[in-house]
Motif scaffolding. Structure first.
Motif, PDB file in Angstrom:
ATOM      1  N   LEU A   1      -8.705  15.723 -10.893  1.00  0.00           N
ATOM      2  CA  LEU A   1      -9.559  14.594 -10.502  1.00  0.00           C
ATOM      3  C   LEU A   1      -9.202  14.134  -9.094  1.00  0.00           C
ATOM      4  O   LEU A   1     -10.062  13.975  -8.225  1.00  0.00           O
TER       5      LEU A   1
ATOM      6  N   ILE B   1     -10.335  16.650  -6.337  1.00  0.00           N
ATOM      7  CA  ILE B   1     -11.771  16.689  -6.038  1.00  0.00           C
ATOM      8  C   ILE B   1     -12.142  15.490  -5.163  1.00  0.00           C
ATOM      9  O   ILE B   1     -12.848  15.620  -4.156  1.00  0.00           O
ATOM     10  N   VAL B   2     -11.634  14.297  -5.539  1.00  0.00           N
ATOM     11  CA  VAL B   2     -11.944  13.110  -4.736  1.00  0.00           C
ATOM     12  C   VAL B   2     -11.385  13.271  -3.327  1.00  0.00           C
ATOM     13  O   VAL B   2     -12.043  12.938  -2.334  1.00  0.00           O
TER      14      VAL B   2
ATOM     15  N   ASP C   1       0.823  -1.208   0.000  1.00  0.00           N
ATOM     16  CA  ASP C   1       0.000   0.000   0.000  1.00  0.00           C
ATOM     17  C   ASP C   1       0.858   1.261   0.000  1.00  0.00           C
ATOM     18  O   ASP C   1       0.582   2.215  -0.688  1.00  0.00           O
TER      19      ASP C   1
ATOM     20  N   ILE D   1      -5.477  17.422 -15.812  1.00  0.00           N
ATOM     21  CA  ILE D   1      -6.763  16.737 -15.653  1.00  0.00           C
ATOM     22  C   ILE D   1      -6.703  15.735 -14.501  1.00  0.00           C
ATOM     23  O   ILE D   1      -7.554  15.723 -13.609  1.00  0.00           O
TER      24      ILE D   1
ATOM     25  N   TRP E   1      -2.841  16.282 -19.568  1.00  0.00           N
ATOM     26  CA  TRP E   1      -3.171  15.097 -18.777  1.00  0.00           C
ATOM     27  C   TRP E   1      -2.730  15.265 -17.335  1.00  0.00           C
ATOM     28  O   TRP E   1      -3.432  14.829 -16.410  1.00  0.00           O
TER      29      TRP E   1
ATOM     30  N   ALA F   1      -6.134  11.167  -2.304  1.00  0.00           N
ATOM     31  CA  ALA F   1      -6.962   9.966  -2.413  1.00  0.00           C
ATOM     32  C   ALA F   1      -6.260   8.889  -3.237  1.00  0.00           C
ATOM     33  O   ALA F   1      -6.339   7.707  -2.912  1.00  0.00           O
ATOM     34  N   PHE F   2      -5.577   9.287  -4.323  1.00  0.00           N
ATOM     35  CA  PHE F   2      -4.898   8.317  -5.184  1.00  0.00           C
ATOM     36  C   PHE F   2      -3.419   8.698  -5.288  1.00  0.00           C
ATOM     37  O   PHE F   2      -3.035   9.431  -6.207  1.00  0.00           O
TER      38      PHE F   2
ATOM     39  N   LEU G   1     -13.625  15.570  -1.362  1.00  0.00           N
ATOM     40  CA  LEU G   1     -14.930  15.000  -1.067  1.00  0.00           C
ATOM     41  C   LEU G   1     -14.842  13.853  -0.060  1.00  0.00           C
ATOM     42  O   LEU G   1     -15.777  13.624   0.699  1.00  0.00           O
ATOM     43  N   ARG G   2     -13.741  13.118  -0.054  1.00  0.00           N
ATOM     44  CA  ARG G   2     -13.716  11.866   0.708  1.00  0.00           C
ATOM     45  C   ARG G   2     -12.835  11.893   1.950  1.00  0.00           C
ATOM     46  O   ARG G   2     -12.999  11.067   2.840  1.00  0.00           O
ATOM     47  N   LEU G   3     -11.850  12.757   2.033  1.00  0.00           N
ATOM     48  CA  LEU G   3     -10.823  12.596   3.071  1.00  0.00           C
ATOM     49  C   LEU G   3     -10.821  13.697   4.122  1.00  0.00           C
ATOM     50  O   LEU G   3      -9.860  13.839   4.859  1.00  0.00           O
ATOM     51  N   ARG G   4     -11.896  14.474   4.225  1.00  0.00           N
ATOM     52  CA  ARG G   4     -11.885  15.543   5.223  1.00  0.00           C
ATOM     53  C   ARG G   4     -11.960  14.972   6.634  1.00  0.00           C
ATOM     54  O   ARG G   4     -12.532  13.908   6.863  1.00  0.00           O
TER      55      ARG G   4
ATOM     56  N   LEU H   1     -10.511  19.854 -14.695  1.00  0.00           N
ATOM     57  CA  LEU H   1     -10.971  18.498 -15.015  1.00  0.00           C
ATOM     58  C   LEU H   1     -11.723  18.470 -16.334  1.00  0.00           C
ATOM     59  O   LEU H   1     -11.538  17.567 -17.141  1.00  0.00           O
ATOM     60  N   THR H   2     -12.568  19.459 -16.575  1.00  0.00           N
ATOM     61  CA  THR H   2     -13.464  19.365 -17.717  1.00  0.00           C
ATOM     62  C   THR H   2     -12.958  20.145 -18.926  1.00  0.00           C
ATOM     63  O   THR H   2     -12.862  19.599 -20.019  1.00  0.00           O
TER      64      THR H   2
END
Lengths: 254, 680
Positions: free
Chosen positions: B305, B308-309, B143, B301, B298, B240-241, B312-315, B339-340
């Motif tokens: 990505l 944003i994740v 990991d 982008i 790239w 996140a990643f 949204l996920r790790l606060r 991103l867009t």
């Protein structure tokens, strides 16, 4: 056991019903195109088809379940995070295809290139059937049925390669124009080429999950890679749902 | 001491050796191609730049050996040659000319495919895709990967967001210096009328590359600050990643190499916008420019990505949306754009590339194409992207003001939403760059009003900053980061106020393509990015290293840079109003602009000197001892409540948000609490 079995067969049936509706709508689109060419009807049909695929095949509603599991080391938490990231990637990619549609309507307006209608319908059908089998593959792996998964994935893969051969191998060679002839031909090769590139990467993705599924690396709880491949494959289908009418059906021959 | 001297000698030897080797190789290749030797080959720009690449390789090799970055660059060169040779082989079998001496040996398609293959092999060589490759084969990986000790870890793949943040930032400063150097060269040329030492082609290439290199530098700079700060501010262990994070950084390196290689491969003359039909006819460098930006896209982008994740996920627990730091709001708004919209510039550049390589006539009106389409696609990204540049900077200003004013941030919710507001309105204004481009006239007025609308959320920010400063408890001796924040506000205000005249159709038709636009643009970029970026560097430098940058040198940096910069842009706007065209190498002496241009050139050099002071400050501080490990600025933010620098995975205790982030000066208020992790 039988409960599980019922669940599996009801999900498979749902996939089948959606497939039939999609096929029916595609047929309607074709009929609209050869009779009155109503832009409105074609847009409505394509939007309904895309919505059905997004909801029933790509399970977009799963994104709403963000905080079901607060434990950040758990598998479900990781998969939910991965899913969110992957959908953002899909969103970004969607902008690329939207840009291609903008290009097409800016340059061609309500005319279309001279293409083989029968071949167009066939490759569209092939991609639709492959989407149906992709959905079955995911349903099977979710139920822990390895053989069903392998069979459906192989069928999807073969159909995907068939689509590529149909577009790049037949349609591109048969087209009565070459890429440099006009803006219309350039748009045709660009749109189908970009889509075919995504189909190719999807086929590679399918090959990877097929190989790993064969070696029992996925279980009914942990099949994220299969889910990602499924979302990707259906996304390719959604793109084609809009590209097919945009290239083959809308407008008059230019 | 002796050891150190040896090392310096070794580094210098490798550096110079690379330069000489590149030059000699270039001369040999040219002699072989033309069949005769000539001493003028020693002055050839391409050979010199090839030498620069080799000397950098030698420089890094002498520092870290055959590892990470060095390995990646070697693989990139090999991959580029392999890809180009492969295409040449295919061309040979198709009956086409396999090699083309006018485009530096290989044909143009071969160079483009080579660049792409080179990018992939760089990523393989540096090791940024190893784990994914193993996953695809069904193997498991650890990991976390532990970083090697010492400075060597910054030269290879690391998954730690702080290491990646520093990698981004250093690369960004390096590119900033390169882009600035280009500007100095052509600024020197402009210091009086008539062409002195640059050819028109070289002037155009430098001017175009100045734009795009700076843009890539800014993208990497904000990615660096965001990467370093956001996980820390929201109490996360990492992004996140982490692997995607490393990938996003490393893919920017081959992108920068390809982008800069365009200078050696013939250059290009379109400016950074690359409009067809000129970009369809430009030399080979144009294609390298397109491919380089496409690859850099790239990086942008995927980084967006990831962010944003992460948000949204790790606060941390209790960090609801309206208790997030303003910088996190700004970073999220920025990432939605990256991103867009980035896909659109990628598509626009691909279309021109395909027209160049395969003759697909997207932008050729004689075959039904439309050059204005390119401008729509291009500006759909390139306008919002200026908000990508400034939003994190404005976030930094909002983040630091309450710390130094010792007062709560005024109108927190409005500031938070104004970032999103700017981002969303930013999607609807792109055609204001095209008022004089021949697009449909009915589009002008709607785009004029949507552009003026941007002033509303931006105004919200200004009012909040003023109200936060109002009756603030400032110290008599303003610290350097605060100076840069104030400088940023003033300069950005200038940039903001000069915006509406360009957005209004009637005035824009006169101002378009003049130096007024250039002055306006540099004001927004310095106020929105450069000043806050330096503020952030001075402010968080102790967090990253445990050492505080020298205050005196910092103030010299600020007081040298700010007045020179104001002179530079105000003079730009003045000559612009009087009719000075942008992007031209020479101008009519009868316009009497010579003295103004000379003043601008002198100012540009003063800015460059101030940047040198800054770099000297960094080197001096890094070599000093770590004596600023505590809460240097008396901040409430969680990263300052623990000693600097933070270890990998940040906090060893769990963080809970219990109050508002910016309640400075309120008794008994608290933002975060740390609780001991339960031992299981």
């Amino acid at each position: 056991m039988s409960d599980n079995h019922n669940n599996l067969s009801s999900q498979l049936n749902q996939g089948l019903v959606i497939f039939i509706v999609l096929a029916f709508l595609t047929f309607i689109e074709y009929m609209v195109a050869i009779t009155n060419q109503s832009l409105l009807l074609l847009s409505i049909a394509a939007t309904i088809k895309a919505g059905l695929v997004l909801y029933y095949y790509m399970h977009v509603y799963k994104l709403a379940k963000l905080d079901e599991d607060a434990d950040q080391s758990s598998l479900t938490w990781k998969i939910t995070t991965n899913r969110l990231g992957f959908w953002l990637f899909i969103l970004s990619d969607a902008f690329l295809f939207a840009g291609l549609l903008v290009t097409r309507f800016n340059l061609l307006g309500l005319t279309r290139p001279d293409l083989n209608q029968v071949l167009g319908l066939i490759v569209t059908g092939v991609l639709l059937v492959s989407s149906f089998f992709m959905n079955r593959a995911e349903t099977y792996i979710k139920a822990g049925n390895k053989n069903g998964f392998i069979f459906s994935t192989v069928v999807t893969l073969v159909l995907g390669v068939g689509f590529l051969l149909g577009v790049v191998g037949v349609e591109w060679q048969e087209a009565p124009f070459s890429a440099g002839d006009s803006a219309a031909s350039a748009v045709f090769f660009m749109m189908t080429g970009m889509h075919a590139f995504h189909v190719l990467t999807g086929v590679i993705f399918l090959g990877i999950i097929l190989n790993n599924g064969r070696r029992d690396l996925y279980s009914s709880e942990n099949y994220w890679a299969v889910e990602a491949a499924t979302i990707y494959w259906h996304f390719i289908d959604v793109v084609w749902i809009f590209f097919y009418p945009a290239l083959y059906l809308i407008g008059i021959l230019g | 001491m002796k050891n150190n001297e040896l090392k310096v000698t070794k580094v210098l030897a490798f550096y110079l050796g690379g330069q000489i080797l590149g030059l000699v190789l270039g001369v040999i290749i040219q002699t072989l191609i033309s069949g005769a030797f000539s001493t003028t080959y020693f002055l050839d720009l391409s050979s010199w730049l090839f030498g620069v690449l080799l000397s950098l390789l030698g420089f890094f090799y002498s520092l870290v050996g055959y590892y990470g970055l060095v390995k990646g660059l070697v693989w990139q060169v090999v991959g580029t040659l392999a890809g180009a040779l492969f295409v040449s082989l295919i061309r040979f079998f198709m009956g086409l000319e396999p090699f083309n001496l006018t485009t530096f040996g290989f044909s143009e398609p071969a160079w483009v495919v080579g660049a792409l293959v080179g990018t992939i092999s760089f990523m393989a060589g540096v090791g940024a895709i190893t784990d994914w490759y193993k996953w695809a084969l069904g193997e498991k990986t650890a990991d976390h990967h532990h970083d090697i000790e010492g400075f060597k870890k910054y030269f290879g793949v690391s998954l730690d967001h702080k290491v990646i943040g520093i990698q981004y930032t250093v690369t960004s400063i390096l590119l900033l210096c390169i882009g600035g150097l280009f500007a100095l060269v052509f600024r020197t040329e402009l210091s009086n009328s008539s062409l002195e030492f640059l050819s028109l082609q070289l002037y155009n290439s430098l001017m175009s590359l100045h734009g795009m290199v700076m843009i890539v530098s800014i993208l990497l700079g904000i990615a660096g600050v965001i990467n370093y700060l956001v996980p820390m501010l929201i109490g996360a262990q990492d992004m996140a990643f982490p692997r995607l994070n490393a990938f996003s950084f490393w893919v920017a390196i081959p992108a920068a190499v390809i982008l800069l290689s365009s200078l050696a491969l013939g250059g290009f003359d379109t400016g950074w916008t690359g409009y067809p039909p000129l970009s369809v006819r430009a030399p080979l460098g144009m294609s390298m420019f397109f491919v380089g930006i496409w690859v850099a896209g790239w990086s942008s982008i995927l980084g967006a990505l990831n962010l944003i994740v992460t948000v949204l996920r790790l606060r941390a627990k209790g960090m609801i949306a309206f208790r997030m730091p303003i910088f996190v709001w700004a970073a999220t708004a920025t990432s939605i754009i990256s991103l867009t919209a980035t896909q659109m510039i990628g598509l626009a550049f691909q279309l021109v590339l395909f027209q160049r390589l395969m003759g697909m006539p997207f932008f050729d009106p004689t075959k039904g194409g439309n050059p204005v389409l390119f401008q729509h696609l291009f500006w759909f990204y390139s306008h919002p992207v200026v908000y990508v540049f400034i939003l994190p900077g404005l976030g930094v200003i909002s983040e630091l003001l309450p710390v130094f004013a010792r007062k709560p941030l005024f109108g927190y919710k409005w500031i938070a939403m104004s970032s999103l507001g700017i981002a969303l309105v930013g999607f609807l204004v792109w055609a204001h760059h095209m008022f004089s481009s021949g697009m449909n006239e009915y589009l002008r007025v709607p785009f004029m009003y949507s552009t003026l609308l941007v002033a509303v959320p931006t105004g919200v920010k200004f009012f909040s900053w003023i109200a936060t400063l109002w009756q603030g408890k400032l110290t008599r001796d303003l610290p350097t980061p605060f100076l840069f924040v104030l400088g940023g506000i003033v300069v950005f205000l200038l940039g903001g106020l000069t915006g509406p005249p360009n957005a209004t159709v009637s005035t824009d038709l006169h101002l378009t393509d003049t130096y007024f636009i250039v002055g306006h643009f540099h004001d927004t970029m310095f106020g929105g990015y450069i000043f806050p970026f330096f503020a952030a560097l001075y402010y968080w430098f102790p967090k990253a290293t445990g050492k505080r940058l020298n205050e005196t040198l910092g103030k010299i940096h600020f007081w040298l840079m700010t007045p020179s910069f104001l002179i530079l842009t105000l003079f730009m706007m003045r000559v612009g109003l009087l009719g000075m065209r942008r992007r031209i190498a020479d101008y009519d002496p009868a316009l009497n602009f010579d003295v103004w241009h000379l003043a601008m050139t002198v100012s540009a050099y003063l800015i460059a000197i101030s940047i040198l002071v800054f770099i000297f400050n960094i080197i001096k501080t890094v070599r000093g001892k770590a004596d600023a490990t505590g809460n240097v600025w008396n901040s409430r933010s969680p990263e300052w409540l623990v000693p600097s620098p933070l270890p990998a995975h940040n906090y060893d205790q769990e963080m809970i948000v219990v109050g508002e982030p910016y309640d400075y000066g309120l008794e008994g208020s608290k933002y975060v609490e740390f609780i001991q992790k339960e031992v299981l």
